[in-house]
Design a protein around this motif. Structure first.
Motif, short mmCIF file in Angstrom:
data_model
loop_
_atom_site.label_atom_id
_atom_site.label_comp_id
_atom_site.label_asym_id
_atom_site.label_seq_id
_atom_site.Cartn_x
_atom_site.Cartn_y
_atom_site.Cartn_z
N LYS A 3 42.93 119.83 -39.15
CA LYS A 3 42.94 119.51 -37.72
C LYS A 3 44.26 119.90 -37.07
CE LYS A 3 42.52 115.63 -34.50
NZ LYS A 3 42.27 114.17 -34.37
N TYR A 4 45.36 119.66 -37.77
CA TYR A 4 46.69 119.95 -37.24
C TYR A 4 47.37 121.10 -37.98
CZ TYR A 4 46.12 115.28 -35.18
OH TYR A 4 45.65 114.19 -34.50
N PHE A 10 52.07 122.95 -38.99
CA PHE A 10 51.58 122.27 -37.79
C PHE A 10 52.27 122.92 -36.60
CE2 PHE A 10 50.89 117.64 -36.08
CZ PHE A 10 50.40 118.14 -34.88
N HIS A 22 53.92 112.90 -33.31
CA HIS A 22 53.43 113.64 -34.47
C HIS A 22 54.57 113.83 -35.48
CE1 HIS A 22 50.19 115.49 -31.71
NE2 HIS A 22 49.60 114.64 -32.52
N GLU A 127 47.48 114.41 -42.13
CA GLU A 127 46.60 114.35 -40.96
C GLU A 127 45.88 113.01 -40.86
OE1 GLU A 127 45.58 119.09 -40.32
OE2 GLU A 127 44.03 117.78 -41.14
N ASP A 131 46.31 110.25 -37.67
CA ASP A 131 45.18 109.76 -36.87
C ASP A 131 44.84 108.30 -37.15
OD1 ASP A 131 44.87 112.15 -35.54
OD2 ASP A 131 43.33 112.91 -36.90
#
Length: 449
Positions: A3-4, A10, A22, A127, A131
């Protein structure tokens, strides 16, 4: 692809889709992950983007809050992090950079204790933590809180290591360096000066927002003119974090990553230093390179795009050199990742030991014309599922036959499809790309934005 985290860490626009939160959470996770059995020791470097300082402080806050001790190399090339991690026993290293991207982007690239890019499984855990709505990682307290150490000496040791790799003096050679207003500004000139070159620098005054702006390895025309106007022997251009290098010969010709692989591969074969008589490339390398290798009796392998895939192939098979046309070149005897300054030193070795101008050394290679177009699409999955479009792309490739090829691939981070054609003429390249782009348009895949 996570996702990242993409193929190179990243990455995103600073404070838009890559935020200080983040970075803090990445630091919190790594400090805990590597500190389960002992106090974690983690080294951080950054490039010259304005936001790099912000992300550095956020990472440090997260790491020390989880109990890690943090060593700061400050502005330094990405490969210096890899070198320091593996040579000085750090648990991991972090580079804050978005490489060749514009100044408003940034990134967090993590390397494991071997100086290689972090495993996908660990990235997936990061990740998951980012989240998570509940913070499951305990905060360090009292004497267990981490500390921060100025570790500029680590960068100096990297500089010394690069100097030690040179096979002879550069005395009498006039060398141009385009530092891209990036991380190379702290290292490259010092290395070339120490080796005796007469060094001419451009784009060596970073201000936080001029990194990669009309300079460096993505804007080679600046260095081309500089080399020719000043009658230099060679010029080297780096990207923002100095893990890429492209060169300019004394006549102003661009020496891209493919030509660098050719020059170094041929030289290494001659000196019995080309393991398995093989050079590792990616699918983006030029057909002209392969023709030239075949004439020299050199084998080659192809990987997916990304220096992580190149290095994985090299390690699995024991190969000694590999890289990408963009200028990521890996010499496995000396490094675990692309290193722009090391690459320029290796090219200097080829020139000096061959006693020839750079233009003479690549004259036998005929690079096929290429055309690359980036298409913003509505939905990459819809493109994948469109069999009619796939058939059109296949037909265009078949019609080129042995005189060319087409390559259509997805961006790892954007709703973008890259369409590349390669052929023996510019006209054929353009016609092939135009046909495929037209098919994307006719099939209603192009984004209206």
């Amino acid at each position: 692809m996570g996702k990242y985290f993409g193929t190179d860490g990243f990455r995103g626009e600073a404070n838009v889709n890559l935020t200080v939160t983040h970075a803090y959470k990445v630091g919190r996770f790594l400090g805990h992950y590597y500190g389960k059995e002992h106090k974690a020791n983690i080294v951080i470097g950054k490039d010259t983007r304005r936001s790099s300082y912000m992300f550095e402080y956020s990472l440090v806050a997260g790491l020390t809050a989880s109990g890690a001790d943090v060593y700061l190399l400050h502005v330094t090339p990405t490969p210096s992090i890899s070198y320091v991690v593996r040579s000085e026993g750090f648990d991991c290293g972090i580079m804050i950079s978005a490489s060749h991207n514009p100044y408003y982007d940034n990134g967090i690239k993590i390397m494991n204790g071997n100086g290689y890019k972090l495993e996908a499984e660990t990235e997936a855990l990061i990740e998951e933590y980012i989240d998570s709505e509940v913070d499951t990682i305990p905060l360090a307290t009292r004497e267990n809180i981490g500390k921060t150490i100025d570790y500029a000496i680590g960068r100096n040791r990297y500089i010394g290591y690069l100097i030690s790799l040179a096979t002879r003096s550069f005395q009498g050679k006039r060398v141009g360096l385009d530092l891209a207003n990036g991380a190379a500004t702290t290292v490259a000139k010092g290395v070339f000066d120490a080796l005796g070159a007469k060094t001419y620098v451009i784009n060596g005054e970073p201000n936080g927002i001029n990194i990669n702006t009309n300079c460096g390895s993505t804007h080679m025309s600046v260095l081309q003119k500089f080399v020719v106007d000043n009658k230099l022997d060679v010029g080297f251009a780096y990207d923002g974090d100095a893990d890429r290098c492209l060169a300019i010969d004394e006549k102003g010709n661009i020496i891209d990553g493919d030509l660098i692989l050719y020059l170094c591969g041929v030289y290494m074969k001659k000196h019995n230093d080309l393991a398995n008589n093989t050079v590792v490339t990616t699918v983006m390398s030029n057909m002209g390179l392969y023709e030239a290798f075949e004439k020299k009796g050199i084998n080659y392998e192809k990987t997916a795009v990304g220096d992580k895939y190149v290095y994985a192939n090299m390690m699995a098979n024991g190969h000694s050199i590999g890289g990408e046309s963009s200028g990521h070149i890996i010499f496995s005897k000396h490094a675990t990742t692309g290193d722009g300054i090391l690459t320029s030193l290796k090219l200097m070795e080829v020139m000096l030991e061959s006693k020839a101008n750079l233009s003479e050394l690549h004259k036998e290679v005929t690079i096929f014309p290429q055309k690359l177009v980036n298409l913003k699409v509505r939905d990459k999955q819809a493109v994948r599922d469109d069999q009619t479009l796939s058939d059109i792309i296949k037909t265009v490739g078949e019609e080129l036959g042995k005189d060319g090829r087409v390559l259509v691939r997805e961006s790892g981070t954007e709703e973008v499809i890259r369409v590349m054609a390669e052929a023996k003429s510019e006209k054929l390249c353009k016609e092939s790309v135009d046909r495929i782009v037209g098919a994307f348009r006719d099939r209603n895949h192009l984004s209206v934005s």
